[in-house]
Write a protein that holds these residues in place. Structure first.
Motif, PDB file in Angstrom:
ATOM      1  N   LEU A 223      29.121  39.799  66.358  1.00 57.33           N
ATOM      2  CA  LEU A 223      27.759  39.300  66.547  1.00 57.33           C
ATOM      3  C   LEU A 223      27.641  37.831  66.155  1.00 57.33           C
ATOM      4  O   LEU A 223      26.611  37.201  66.366  1.00 57.33           O
ATOM      5  CB  LEU A 223      26.762  40.132  65.730  1.00 57.33           C
ATOM      6  CG  LEU A 223      26.687  41.618  66.081  1.00 57.33           C
ATOM      7  CD1 LEU A 223      25.641  42.296  65.213  1.00 57.33           C
ATOM      8  CD2 LEU A 223      26.401  41.827  67.553  1.00 57.33           C
TER       9      LEU A 223
ATOM     10  N   PRO B 155      25.373  46.259  69.850  1.00 56.13           N
ATOM     11  CA  PRO B 155      24.815  44.940  70.144  1.00 56.13           C
ATOM     12  C   PRO B 155      23.691  44.967  71.172  1.00 56.13           C
ATOM     13  O   PRO B 155      22.892  44.043  71.225  1.00 56.13           O
ATOM     14  CB  PRO B 155      26.021  44.152  70.650  1.00 56.13           C
ATOM     15  CG  PRO B 155      26.975  45.180  71.159  1.00 56.13           C
ATOM     16  CD  PRO B 155      26.745  46.403  70.319  1.00 56.13           C
TER      17      PRO B 155
ATOM     18  N   LEU C  94      27.712  38.032  70.413  1.00 54.10           N
ATOM     19  CA  LEU C  94      27.102  38.974  71.348  1.00 54.10           C
ATOM     20  C   LEU C  94      25.596  38.995  71.118  1.00 54.10           C
ATOM     21  O   LEU C  94      25.122  39.548  70.134  1.00 54.10           O
ATOM     22  CB  LEU C  94      27.689  40.375  71.142  1.00 54.10           C
ATOM     23  CG  LEU C  94      29.102  40.575  71.654  1.00 54.10           C
ATOM     24  CD1 LEU C  94      29.655  41.915  71.194  1.00 54.10           C
ATOM     25  CD2 LEU C  94      29.147  40.466  73.165  1.00 54.10           C
ATOM     26  N   ARG C  95      24.859  38.367  72.026  1.00 56.69           N
ATOM     27  CA  ARG C  95      23.400  38.330  71.927  1.00 56.69           C
ATOM     28  C   ARG C  95      22.739  38.982  73.136  1.00 56.69           C
ATOM     29  O   ARG C  95      21.638  39.495  73.030  1.00 56.69           O
ATOM     30  CB  ARG C  95      22.922  36.894  71.777  1.00 56.69           C
ATOM     31  CG  ARG C  95      23.344  36.277  70.455  1.00 56.69           C
ATOM     32  CD  ARG C  95      22.595  34.987  70.165  1.00 56.69           C
ATOM     33  NE  ARG C  95      23.031  34.456  68.893  1.00 56.69           N
ATOM     34  CZ  ARG C  95      23.670  33.308  68.743  1.00 56.69           C
ATOM     35  NH1 ARG C  95      23.939  32.552  69.784  1.00 56.69           N
ATOM     36  NH2 ARG C  95      24.033  32.908  67.536  1.00 56.69           N
TER      37      ARG C  95
END
Length: 161
Positions: free
Chosen positions: A32, A114, A38-39
């Motif tokens: 993340l 995520p 990872l957005r």
């Protein structure tokens, strides 16, 4: 008495749904952050996708998420879900995991989801036993305990942001 993974058909047996699953992307919390955090689902194009048995599940998930340009030929194909989960915990990539199998790692924070998008899975976990023994007090007590434990896991998973 047994716990079976299947479609819920068990002729001649008393059957109780224990746990319904979904297929969700999971990864180490480390993914993340870093150079390609990872957005949003499109960020997966910068990460290794871990495949279980074949590459079809990722194709379905990426299509549902509207992600284009992901190279599905990359990433190892593993033949055991536990291997994919372990690799994800180690930060080796992102795996599509069944919620039932990834539950403890998610609850413990070793894995994160995520993205919220989940694919339905055609099978669930079921408690089965012969009709003749289904109402025995020890069977009822154990079945009720299993159902309560599964419900608690589901509740705890729902509390994870």
């Amino acid at each position: 008495m047994a716990v079976r993974h299947g479609d819920g058909t068990a002729p001649g047996l008393d059957i109780t749904r224990l746990y319904t699953e979904e297929l969700v992307p999971v990864c180490s919390p480390r993914l993340l952050r870093g150079p390609h955090p990872l957005r949003q689902p499109g960020d997966l194009t910068h990460h290794t996708l871990l495949h279980l048995d074949h590459r079809g599940d990722w194709t379905k998930w990426l299509d549902a998420a509207g992600v284009e340009g992901a190279d599905l030929s990359r990433g190892p194909v593993l033949n055991q879900a536990s291997m994919g989960i372990d690799a994800a915990v180690d930060g080796q990539g992102v795996v599509l995991a069944r919620t039932g199998l990834a539950a403890w790692d998610l609850i413990a924070g070793r894995l994160v989801r995520p993205f919220s998008l989940a694919l339905p899975v055609p099978y669930a976990y079921w408690i089965v036993c012969p009709m003749a023994t289904a109402k025995l007090p020890k069977i009822v007590t154990f079945r009720d305990w299993l159902v309560a434990e599964a419900a608690d896991d589901t509740r705890r998973l729902g509390e994870i942001p």
